[in-house]
Design an enzyme around this catalytic site. Structure first.
Site, mmCIF file in Angstrom:
data_model
loop_
_atom_site.group_PDB
_atom_site.id
_atom_site.type_symbol
_atom_site.label_atom_id
_atom_site.label_comp_id
_atom_site.label_asym_id
_atom_site.label_seq_id
_atom_site.Cartn_x
_atom_site.Cartn_y
_atom_site.Cartn_z
ATOM 1 N N ASP A 14 -18.023 13.400 -16.882
ATOM 2 C CA ASP A 14 -17.522 13.123 -17.575
ATOM 3 C C ASP A 14 -16.605 13.427 -18.870
ATOM 4 O O ASP A 14 -15.561 12.428 -18.967
ATOM 5 C CB ASP A 14 -19.595 11.615 -18.146
ATOM 6 C CG ASP A 14 -18.540 10.787 -17.208
ATOM 7 O OD1 ASP A 14 -18.204 10.525 -16.154
ATOM 8 O OD2 ASP A 14 -20.198 9.825 -16.694
ATOM 9 N N ARG A 94 -30.167 13.261 -29.968
ATOM 10 C CA ARG A 94 -28.792 12.824 -30.281
ATOM 11 C C ARG A 94 -27.967 12.679 -31.819
ATOM 12 O O ARG A 94 -27.448 13.226 -31.682
ATOM 13 C CB ARG A 94 -28.719 11.327 -30.154
ATOM 14 C CG ARG A 94 -28.714 11.114 -28.129
ATOM 15 C CD ARG A 94 -27.929 12.586 -27.511
ATOM 16 N NE ARG A 94 -27.794 12.538 -25.808
ATOM 17 C CZ ARG A 94 -27.818 13.408 -25.147
ATOM 18 N NH1 ARG A 94 -27.947 14.365 -25.167
ATOM 19 N NH2 ARG A 94 -27.541 12.484 -23.977
ATOM 20 N N ASP A 123 -27.881 6.626 -25.567
ATOM 21 C CA ASP A 123 -27.040 7.241 -26.390
ATOM 22 C C ASP A 123 -25.761 7.329 -27.145
ATOM 23 O O ASP A 123 -25.948 7.816 -27.582
ATOM 24 C CB ASP A 123 -26.608 8.382 -25.374
ATOM 25 C CG ASP A 123 -27.764 9.105 -24.701
ATOM 26 O OD1 ASP A 123 -29.428 9.344 -25.232
ATOM 27 O OD2 ASP A 123 -28.285 9.901 -23.227
ATOM 28 N N SER A 174 -28.680 11.469 -12.388
ATOM 29 C CA SER A 174 -27.884 11.581 -13.462
ATOM 30 C C SER A 174 -29.216 12.648 -14.777
ATOM 31 O O SER A 174 -29.417 11.620 -14.641
ATOM 32 C CB SER A 174 -28.058 10.826 -14.579
ATOM 33 O OG SER A 174 -27.137 11.321 -15.576
HETATM 34 N N1 ARG Z 1 -33.750 6.694 -21.018
HETATM 35 C C1 ARG Z 1 -33.820 8.519 -22.391
HETATM 36 C C2 ARG Z 1 -32.960 7.830 -23.147
HETATM 37 O O1 ARG Z 1 -33.037 6.490 -23.922
HETATM 38 C C3 ARG Z 1 -32.673 9.067 -21.357
HETATM 39 C C4 ARG Z 1 -31.418 9.112 -21.336
HETATM 40 C C5 ARG Z 1 -30.827 10.164 -20.379
HETATM 41 N N2 ARG Z 1 -29.728 10.170 -20.854
HETATM 42 C C6 ARG Z 1 -28.976 10.498 -20.952
HETATM 43 N N3 ARG Z 1 -27.551 11.104 -20.651
HETATM 44 N N4 ARG Z 1 -28.250 11.024 -19.301
HETATM 45 O O2 ARG Z 1 -33.957 8.479 -23.634
#
Ligand code: ARG
Length: 402
Positions: A14, A94, A123, A174
């Site tokens: 991506d 993040r 995110d 992912s």
């Molecule tokens: N569900 C988790 C969170 O919101 C993990 C997110 C994983 N993010 C990703 N871009 N694969 O913190």
């Protein structure tokens, strides 16, 4: 001269497509920034790739120490665990990544930052809100939220533009990972009834295949910060790395969670967080010994607030600062050593000691040397139970609810 945008670049499909797409759509020069938060990737290769697919500049920033000292360990001190199970690895990274983007944007004179988050996750919220708090003048571009391509279409776009499609894109999962944990989503995991297949896991052995002999480990803390393993003083990065390996080998650290995203979706999340699970267990055990009952009860409320706030992208809020002040104050006697047993997927606290321990053997013991005055309990109970006794006499119907 084209305007500049600083993109959080992972090297994945991506964000690689995003470099090309931003040039096409916005006619901006893309500066790729890759944060090393301990995700164990070859970041030299990631940097090369950014340049190859069209970034005008590509930076790799070692943020591991910053991540452990200013994000993961403070979250540990806070006991911040989302919905009682998720140690927040991704969520904690993040705001750090957002801050790096903002720093580079300022240095490079960029007018925007960009990230590869989709429009249905947490995110995007965490990065957008963090940028808004730190540099409200910067525009945020989120290609994957805007382009409306399916995964297949994204792969086709990549192929059309000579962007290498990484082998990992062939994997149905992912993945996001850093020192504090690994998150795995998508593929068969989207069926909450399906047990995660073994190929989902990279850091942890299955309990079945874990060694039959337990591993005992002693972790020492100073004011809520872990400082040594088995008596060996260590910096935060090494300590977390070593515990990830040790506990992972014993099958400790797997989490299977139906999680509530901020955007209102329930999602099935698999995590591996061996070090975090061991450290949270140890830290809580030490708090149980060094904090009073009222402090513990209130701390749990603060912990839940902290976890929600981190999960929901509000790291750079004033409320967070206020909670941090409480947490820091609460940790001033959380010093000592915890002994844990790692065996076949289970991590159990089996011992604890502290110079500030509130546990008094002379008060607790039923053996010789008991200093607790049992006769004093009579008067205590008389007054403690008095309102219940009075109410039961005057309003006897209360008894029928028992
Ligand atoms: N569900 C988790 C969170 O919101 C993990 C997110 C994983 N993010 C990703 N871009 N694969 O913190």
């Amino acid at each position: 001269m084209a305007e500049k945008v600083v993109l959080a670049y992972s090297g994945g499909l991506d964000t690689s497509v995003a470099i090309r797409w931003i040039k096409e759509k916005y006619n901006m020069d893309v500066i790729a920034v890759t944060a090393d938060v301990g995700g164990d990737k070859d970041l030299g290769a990631v940097r090369e790739k950014a340049l190859k697919v069209g970034a005008v500049k590509a930076l790799v920033i070692d943020a591991r120490e910053d991540f452990v000292d200013h994000f993961a360990f403070p979250a540990l001190q806070a006991d911040a665990i989302y919905q009682g199970v998720y140690p927040l690895a991704t969520a904690l990274s993040r705001p750090l990544i957002a801050r790096l983007l903002v720093d580079v944007a300022e240095k490079e004179g960029a007018s925007a930052v960009a990230h590869g988050c989709t429009g249905k996750g947490n995110d995007q919220v965490r990065i957008d809100v963090s940028v808004a708090a730190l540099a409200p003048h910067l525009r945020v571009i989120a290609p994957a939220r805007e382009w409306g391509m399916t995964r297949e279409q994204t792969i086709a776009y990549a192929k059309r533009h000579g962007i290498p499609v990484p082998v990992t894109s062939a994997s149905p999962y992912s993945v996001d990972q850093n020192l504090w944990g690994r998150s795995i989503e998508c593929g068969v995991l989207e069926d909450p009834w399906v047990e995660p297949p073994e190929d989902v896991f990279a850091w942890t052995a299955s309990a079945q295949n874990a060694p039959d002999q337990p591993r005992y480990v002693e972790i020492s803390f100073e004011k809520g910060i872990p400082t040594s393993i088995d008596g060996r003083d260590m910096d935060g990065i090494s300590l977390v790395q070593e515990l990830n390996e040790m506990a992972g080998r014993h099958g400790v650290g797997r989490i299977d969670h139906i999680e509530d995203r901020l955007v209102g979706i329930k999602s099935r999340e698999i995590y591996e967080a061996p070090a975090a699970i061991v450290l949270f267990a140890a830290h809580k055990a030490l708090e149980a010994m060094t904090l009073a009952r009222d402090q513990l009860r209130f701390k749990q409320k603060v912990a839940d607030e902290c976890a929600d706030l981190v999960y929901n992208g509000l790291w750079f809020s004033s409320f967070h600062q206020d909670l941090v002040a409480y947490v820091q104050s609460s940790q001033r006697h959380v010093t000592g050593t915890v002994r844990l047993k790692l065996l076949k997927g289970v991590c159990r606290v089996v011992g604890r000691k502290s110079p500030y321990s509130l546990y008094r053997h002379a008060l607790a013991t039923y053996d010789e040397g008991d200093q607790f005055d049992q006769s004093a309990s009579v008067g205590f109970i008389h007054i403690w139970g008095l309102p219940v006794k009075v109410q039961a006499q005057i309003q006897p119907e209360n008894k029928s609810t028992l």
